[in-house]
Design a protein around this motif. Sequence first.
Motif, PDB file in Angstrom:
ATOM      1  N   VAL A  41      33.064  48.702  35.654  1.00  0.00           N
ATOM      2  CA  VAL A  41      31.705  48.621  36.185  1.00  0.00           C
ATOM      3  C   VAL A  41      30.799  49.426  35.273  1.00  0.00           C
ATOM      4  O   VAL A  41      31.135  50.555  34.879  1.00  0.00           O
ATOM      5  N   ARG A  42      29.641  48.876  34.926  1.00  0.00           N
ATOM      6  CA  ARG A  42      28.695  49.583  34.070  1.00  0.00           C
ATOM      7  C   ARG A  42      27.305  49.458  34.674  1.00  0.00           C
ATOM      8  O   ARG A  42      26.894  48.377  35.119  1.00  0.00           O
ATOM      9  N   SER A  43      26.580  50.528  34.674  1.00  0.00           N
ATOM     10  CA  SER A  43      25.229  50.528  35.229  1.00  0.00           C
ATOM     11  C   SER A  43      24.334  49.578  34.434  1.00  0.00           C
ATOM     12  O   SER A  43      24.386  49.523  33.200  1.00  0.00           O
ATOM     13  N   LEU A  44      23.505  48.829  35.148  1.00  0.00           N
ATOM     14  CA  LEU A  44      22.559  47.886  34.553  1.00  0.00           C
ATOM     15  C   LEU A  44      23.252  46.847  33.678  1.00  0.00           C
ATOM     16  O   LEU A  44      22.715  46.384  32.667  1.00  0.00           O
ATOM     17  N   ASP A  95      48.443  36.677  29.247  1.00  0.00           N
ATOM     18  CA  ASP A  95      49.778  36.974  29.747  1.00  0.00           C
ATOM     19  C   ASP A  95      49.795  36.806  31.258  1.00  0.00           C
ATOM     20  O   ASP A  95      49.465  35.750  31.759  1.00  0.00           O
ATOM     21  N   ASN A  96      50.142  37.841  31.986  1.00  0.00           N
ATOM     22  CA  ASN A  96      50.172  37.739  33.446  1.00  0.00           C
ATOM     23  C   ASN A  96      48.964  38.407  34.089  1.00  0.00           C
ATOM     24  O   ASN A  96      49.018  38.783  35.264  1.00  0.00           O
ATOM     25  N   TYR A  97      47.896  38.553  33.318  1.00  0.00           N
ATOM     26  CA  TYR A  97      46.699  39.208  33.838  1.00  0.00           C
ATOM     27  C   TYR A  97      45.500  38.263  33.761  1.00  0.00           C
ATOM     28  O   TYR A  97      45.269  37.599  32.755  1.00  0.00           O
ATOM     29  N   LEU A  98      44.761  38.252  34.849  1.00  0.00           N
ATOM     30  CA  LEU A  98      43.572  37.423  34.958  1.00  0.00           C
ATOM     31  C   LEU A  98      42.350  38.330  34.896  1.00  0.00           C
ATOM     32  O   LEU A  98      42.287  39.353  35.586  1.00  0.00           O
ATOM     33  N   LEU A  99      41.383  37.976  34.053  1.00  0.00           N
ATOM     34  CA  LEU A  99      40.117  38.703  33.996  1.00  0.00           C
ATOM     35  C   LEU A  99      39.072  37.908  34.772  1.00  0.00           C
ATOM     36  O   LEU A  99      38.865  36.722  34.514  1.00  0.00           O
ATOM     37  N   LEU A 100      38.413  38.557  35.708  1.00  0.00           N
ATOM     38  CA  LEU A 100      37.415  37.906  36.553  1.00  0.00           C
ATOM     39  C   LEU A 100      36.094  38.644  36.448  1.00  0.00           C
ATOM     40  O   LEU A 100      36.017  39.843  36.715  1.00  0.00           O
ATOM     41  N   ALA A 101      35.040  37.923  36.055  1.00  0.00           N
ATOM     42  CA  ALA A 101      33.681  38.462  36.105  1.00  0.00           C
ATOM     43  C   ALA A 101      33.035  37.943  37.382  1.00  0.00           C
ATOM     44  O   ALA A 101      32.973  36.734  37.595  1.00  0.00           O
ATOM     45  N   ASP A 102      32.564  38.866  38.230  1.00  0.00           N
ATOM     46  CA  ASP A 102      32.021  38.434  39.521  1.00  0.00           C
ATOM     47  C   ASP A 102      30.611  38.958  39.791  1.00  0.00           C
ATOM     48  O   ASP A 102      30.178  39.036  40.942  1.00  0.00           O
ATOM     49  N   GLY A 103      29.893  39.307  38.719  1.00  0.00           N
ATOM     50  CA  GLY A 103      28.526  39.781  38.889  1.00  0.00           C
ATOM     51  C   GLY A 103      28.422  41.235  39.274  1.00  0.00           C
ATOM     52  O   GLY A 103      27.336  41.818  39.243  1.00  0.00           O
ATOM     53  N   VAL A 104      29.547  41.850  39.644  1.00  0.00           N
ATOM     54  CA  VAL A 104      29.589  43.270  40.001  1.00  0.00           C
ATOM     55  C   VAL A 104      30.429  44.036  38.996  1.00  0.00           C
ATOM     56  O   VAL A 104      30.034  45.096  38.501  1.00  0.00           O
ATOM     57  N   ALA A 105      31.590  43.474  38.682  1.00  0.00           N
ATOM     58  CA  ALA A 105      32.532  44.146  37.796  1.00  0.00           C
ATOM     59  C   ALA A 105      33.361  43.119  37.054  1.00  0.00           C
ATOM     60  O   ALA A 105      33.364  41.933  37.377  1.00  0.00           O
ATOM     61  N   VAL A 106      34.058  43.621  36.043  1.00  0.00           N
ATOM     62  CA  VAL A 106      35.126  42.846  35.414  1.00  0.00           C
ATOM     63  C   VAL A 106      36.423  43.343  36.022  1.00  0.00           C
ATOM     64  O   VAL A 106      36.754  44.527  35.909  1.00  0.00           O
ATOM     65  N   LYS A 107      37.144  42.449  36.672  1.00  0.00           N
ATOM     66  CA  LYS A 107      38.344  42.856  37.385  1.00  0.00           C
ATOM     67  C   LYS A 107      39.583  42.314  36.690  1.00  0.00           C
ATOM     68  O   LYS A 107      39.599  41.176  36.216  1.00  0.00           O
ATOM     69  N   VAL A 108      40.615  43.160  36.629  1.00  0.00           N
ATOM     70  CA  VAL A 108      41.903  42.766  36.073  1.00  0.00           C
ATOM     71  C   VAL A 108      42.842  42.515  37.241  1.00  0.00           C
ATOM     72  O   VAL A 108      43.069  43.399  38.070  1.00  0.00           O
ATOM     73  N   ILE A 109      43.376  41.299  37.303  1.00  0.00           N
ATOM     74  CA  ILE A 109      44.207  40.890  38.435  1.00  0.00           C
ATOM     75  C   ILE A 109      45.567  40.467  37.902  1.00  0.00           C
ATOM     76  O   ILE A 109      45.651  39.607  37.019  1.00  0.00           O
ATOM     77  N   THR A 110      46.618  41.066  38.418  1.00  0.00           N
ATOM     78  CA  THR A 110      47.943  40.635  38.002  1.00  0.00           C
ATOM     79  C   THR A 110      48.331  39.367  38.757  1.00  0.00           C
ATOM     80  O   THR A 110      48.167  39.280  39.981  1.00  0.00           O
ATOM     81  N   VAL A 111      48.811  38.379  37.998  1.00  0.00           N
ATOM     82  CA  VAL A 111      49.242  37.114  38.599  1.00  0.00           C
ATOM     83  C   VAL A 111      50.702  36.856  38.250  1.00  0.00           C
ATOM     84  O   VAL A 111      51.138  35.708  38.161  1.00  0.00           O
TER      85      VAL A 111
END
Length: 682
Positions: free
Chosen positions: A478-481, A449-465
Amino acid sequence: MLKDIKSKTAILSLLLLLSLNFFLVFPLSGIDFVVIKCCGNCQSLSNDGSKPFDYNVNLLSTWSQNFGLVKELLLVEKELFLIGGDKEIFILNTTDLTYPKLLGSYHNNSGALTAVHHAGRLFLGLQNGLEILDVQNYSSIEQLAFYETAAVHALCLDNETLFLSRGSFGVEILNIANLSAITPISMISTAGEAHKIVLKNDCLFIADSVNGLEIYNVSNYHSPVKIANYTDGSAFFDLVVDEQFAYILDSSGNFKILNITDILAIKKISEMSFVHPQKLLVENGTVFLAVKEQVVLINCTDPLMPSQITMVNATSDIIALRKKNSCLFMSEKEGIEIVSLENFTSPEILSRFGYSDIEKVLIAGGYLYALMGEEGVAIIKATGHSILQAVSNYRTSGRIVDFCIAGRYLYLAVKDTGVEILDVLEPENPQKVGEYLSSGNASSLAIADNYLLLADGVAVKVITVADPSHPQEVAQYVRSLFIPDKVRFYEGKALVIDRDRMQVAILELTFSTATGPELLFSGMITGSQFIHFVDVAMQEHYIYLSTGNSLQVYDSQAVSINSPILTIEKGSYYALKITNNLLYAIGNQNFQILTITDLEQVNRTEFPLLGSFLVDIDVEKEYIVIGNFLAGDDLYLFNHTYPLAVEKRVWPYIVLPIGGVVGLAIPIVLIVRFRKKKTLHS
């Protein structure tokens, strides 16, 4: 009366035979998939011994930006000819030097070594002779003539006369006035191997491996006369001649300038030494010398004292050089570079192409999108889905590692920065409209939809576009290990892979008008020390994981999510795509289509693409696009017919046997009634 009884009995017998025939043709036990054919050279295989699914796949077209080993470059107005040693000729338009567009290509008889262009014709020196092409129409190049001889290392053209340098076989002079009957005129024998030849003022200059520089008067083509020779004991292999000087490269790495004002008294006036110089180019008193992975610029306005100006660094060993206006064109071992020399002290790379291999592919709205690492994204138009033509290229300052598309917007994951958003409503002119800067290293994207999921090695981020010009982060997980490096989306779920730790996280994406979307952890799939998860896909509550040499299926509703409910070990599985109740997978040299409507009977059809290493796959309607990492074609475009759903295939096997039963019952009832009537009459 007896005759009437016999005729009725005959009719009843016929009906009985017909009804039995229904049982023979449509047995009750025949509920199964039906195989029609497998197109091309594909080999049909299956996982569980059942028949492969009925499927037709046809190759429509291929596309490549891997030009192979380009032995020679030619510049004709705004066209750049790439003369390949791998039996390929490519023609590119250089109006936009940042991204030359492919106009046409031609597959020749054998590897080309050299070429000359004149009046709409291309003269090719091949390993096995001479080929002449009509190149006036780049989309339809035609062979005009072929002349078989020894390997041709250099060419010179003088109206209707052609000079061929043939190595140890010397120089051959041909009459090409009649292309249907090319005739030899004469031969020039050389002491060693004739390498480069230059024709100037009725004189033919020959760089020879034994005799150095030989000069012949060829005003009479039938009887060439040797008029001069210069040798210093070294083997000459490259040569440029102007009115006063001959510029020479020898096999010992020496660059020499000879004064040829007096042909009968040639003198060496200067010399410079280099390590393995390959090619020589001279323009307006400046010498461009290809030395391994560099081009050395030498000021020769004073030939007695040549001096080095600067160096242009290339990516790999340089094979061929051309210069036009202020631009230097370099053919290298791994690709082509165009460099601006407006400022000699600070050369600027305008474009690099033919280096990177395909890493990911997309197909949307009649266009293909090919991700090529540092070379950016190529946008390719599929005209009639049979001709693939690159229309634009987009590069960023960083390396693009993933992309996805939704509507008119293409989203790019850029390793060192985050996300760039392009408007590709006009694919020929993609425009950057927004960006999101990430604190980590972007590695994977998915759009919902209007949301972008980004994996950046630190977290999974939800970005509204919703507003592509101002993307905003609204949630993150964010999850440990757990280091997320690949993300996929399916109906409110984010599937995230940590490939290093061999784990897959399943995240529920919930929406709230008050807080926006949230990512809530719901399960983890853990591999073993032998299993690395490569890609993930989902349909209904089943999760499909590729491990390279197997496909694993997990039930997200099961008590123990770590145990696969199905493992398919036949085939190779890297990238996955699910659509229309079918799973498309690629791996090594094969792509496969699996039916997943019934996991108790998964039918698999395999299509081998020999000599390839397939890395990604995408599907839109009846079209399949596949990316290849190895040399050869970069993209394959297929069309395929949708098989009928299982439910639609079952009805003939149920209805027709029932019809057979009914058909059998009717004559039996008639016989019984006939006999009752007969008894009553008796």
